[in-house]
Design a protein around this motif. Sequence first.
Motif, PDB file in Angstrom:
ATOM      1  N   ARG A   1      32.435  12.424  28.944  1.00 34.79           N
ATOM      2  CA  ARG A   1      33.653  13.213  29.230  1.00 34.79           C
ATOM      3  C   ARG A   1      34.250  13.901  28.055  1.00 34.79           C
ATOM      4  O   ARG A   1      34.663  15.102  28.075  1.00 34.79           O
ATOM      5  N   LYS A   2      34.465  12.854  27.091  1.00 28.64           N
ATOM      6  CA  LYS A   2      35.334  13.429  26.069  1.00 28.64           C
ATOM      7  C   LYS A   2      34.364  14.029  24.964  1.00 28.64           C
ATOM      8  O   LYS A   2      35.130  14.813  23.915  1.00 28.64           O
ATOM      9  N   ASN A   3      33.206  14.128  25.053  1.00 27.71           N
ATOM     10  CA  ASN A   3      32.195  14.911  23.937  1.00 27.71           C
ATOM     11  C   ASN A   3      31.434  15.802  24.563  1.00 27.71           C
ATOM     12  O   ASN A   3      30.255  16.018  23.998  1.00 27.71           O
ATOM     13  N   THR A   4      31.642  16.321  25.553  1.00 37.20           N
ATOM     14  CA  THR A   4      30.758  17.427  26.209  1.00 37.20           C
ATOM     15  C   THR A   4      30.380  18.478  25.279  1.00 37.20           C
ATOM     16  O   THR A   4      29.027  18.529  25.311  1.00 37.20           O
ATOM     17  N   SER A   5      30.983  18.879  24.375  1.00 36.55           N
ATOM     18  CA  SER A   5      30.732  19.916  23.607  1.00 36.55           C
ATOM     19  C   SER A   5      29.664  19.265  22.504  1.00 36.55           C
ATOM     20  O   SER A   5      29.219  20.220  21.918  1.00 36.55           O
ATOM     21  N   ARG A   6      29.718  18.247  22.167  1.00 32.03           N
ATOM     22  CA  ARG A   6      29.134  17.773  21.151  1.00 32.03           C
ATOM     23  C   ARG A   6      27.803  16.897  21.451  1.00 32.03           C
ATOM     24  O   ARG A   6      26.854  16.559  20.664  1.00 32.03           O
ATOM     25  N   LEU A   7      27.606  16.969  22.894  1.00 39.28           N
ATOM     26  CA  LEU A   7      26.434  15.843  23.252  1.00 39.28           C
ATOM     27  C   LEU A   7      25.028  16.404  22.638  1.00 39.28           C
ATOM     28  O   LEU A   7      24.254  15.618  22.376  1.00 39.28           O
ATOM     29  N   HIS A   8      24.847  17.762  22.667  1.00 33.14           N
ATOM     30  CA  HIS A   8      23.655  18.058  22.369  1.00 33.14           C
ATOM     31  C   HIS A   8      23.426  18.083  20.960  1.00 33.14           C
ATOM     32  O   HIS A   8      22.169  18.016  20.445  1.00 33.14           O
ATOM     33  N   ILE A   9      24.538  17.900  19.932  1.00 31.99           N
ATOM     34  CA  ILE A   9      24.382  18.030  18.382  1.00 31.99           C
ATOM     35  C   ILE A   9      24.099  16.335  18.571  1.00 31.99           C
ATOM     36  O   ILE A   9      23.312  15.933  17.358  1.00 31.99           O
ATOM     37  N   LEU A  10      24.510  15.493  19.090  1.00 33.34           N
ATOM     38  CA  LEU A  10      24.414  13.852  18.808  1.00 33.34           C
ATOM     39  C   LEU A  10      22.706  13.714  19.346  1.00 33.34           C
ATOM     40  O   LEU A  10      22.229  12.795  18.752  1.00 33.34           O
ATOM     41  N   SER A  11      22.562  14.470  20.499  1.00 30.29           N
ATOM     42  CA  SER A  11      21.224  14.120  20.835  1.00 30.29           C
ATOM     43  C   SER A  11      20.098  14.510  19.987  1.00 30.29           C
ATOM     44  O   SER A  11      19.187  14.008  19.661  1.00 30.29           O
ATOM     45  N   LYS A  12      20.386  15.711  19.282  1.00 29.71           N
ATOM     46  CA  LYS A  12      19.258  16.254  18.190  1.00 29.71           C
ATOM     47  C   LYS A  12      19.505  15.366  17.150  1.00 29.71           C
ATOM     48  O   LYS A  12      18.384  15.261  16.477  1.00 29.71           O
ATOM     49  N   GLU A  13      20.709  14.662  16.406  1.00 31.09           N
ATOM     50  CA  GLU A  13      20.604  13.915  15.346  1.00 31.09           C
ATOM     51  C   GLU A  13      19.733  12.623  15.758  1.00 31.09           C
ATOM     52  O   GLU A  13      19.056  12.164  15.020  1.00 31.09           O
ATOM     53  N   ALA A  14      20.213  11.970  17.053  1.00 37.04           N
ATOM     54  CA  ALA A  14      19.302  10.876  17.225  1.00 37.04           C
ATOM     55  C   ALA A  14      17.781  11.044  17.613  1.00 37.04           C
ATOM     56  O   ALA A  14      16.963  10.126  17.246  1.00 37.04           O
TER      57      ALA A  14
END
Length: 281
Positions: A57-70
Amino acid sequence: MHYLSVQEVKEMCYNSTYHFKEYILDQKEVFPYNVQVLFDMAKEGRIRNESINGFVRKNTSRLHILSKEANLLTNTSEGFPIKIPKFPHFRTAEHLFQCIKLDQAKGDEIIEKQLLIIDQTSGEGAKLMGDRKDDMRMFWRSAWVMKDWEMRDLPTNQYKEKHWVAVTEMVNALWYALLMKLGNNRKEFGKVLLKNGAVKQSPIVEISLDQRQPDTFWGTKVEPNGMLRGMNLAGKLLSRLRDLYRLELLQKKGSFNLLIVTPPFSIQIIGGDIQSVDYNE
C-alpha cells in the motif's frame, strides 16, 4: 568448479519455509525475486500478512522498480549476455540452460532446436521454447525426461539412486549457467549478488511465476499468510554462488576460481563441444 555431489544435492532437496518478519526494504532477512507475483497477490487481497500488505500500500508507485531490481537475479534477466569463444552469444543464462537440456546424442535435429532457443529475443521466450513438451521433450536429456515423467509426483523420500543422479545433473546444469552468467558479467552481476543478502548470508528465494501450479522444485509457492514454501533450488544455488563469490573477494587473490568455468559434463552447442573458459583473462 564447486559442482555438487549427489550427497550435497540430497542435503539441499528439502522443503524450506521463508517468512518475512518485517517486509521493509532496508531490513529484509529474505531476498525474493519474481516479487511481482507477491505484490499482485497482496493487491488482490490474497495475502493475510499485514507487513506485506502495508508495504504494498505504501509503495504502490515503486513496486515495478523494486520488482525489476529483484528480477536481475533471474535466469531470464536481460543485460547479462553470455559469450563463449567460437559459439553464438546467449542473450541470457536461460538461453544457455535451455540449450544444455537438449541431448546431443539424439541426432542432428538438436542443432535446429538449439538455434530456435538461441534465436528467442527474451529469456522468457527461451524458457517457453525449451519447455515445450510437444516437440522438445523427445530431445531432452534423460535427467529432464525422468524428472518430468517418472519423478513428477514422487516425493523425495521415495527417490532411488538413479533419481538423485538425475536431479544432480539438473542442478549442476543450472550451476554451470550461473557460473557463466557471473563469469561474463562479474562486476555487474557480482554487484547484484552482493546486494541480495551477502552480509548476513540471507536466503535468496525464487517465487514461482505460476502460483496455480507452482514450481516448488526450483522455486516456492506463496502461502496465504505470505510465507514462501518450496525446495527453492534455484534460490539456494544463487545464495551459494553469492557466498562463494564474496569469499573470493575477501581473499583478495587477484583472480577468481569461480571464473574458471568447465562444463559439468559434455555439452555440445550447434555441434561443437564447449571447453573450459577462464574469464579472469
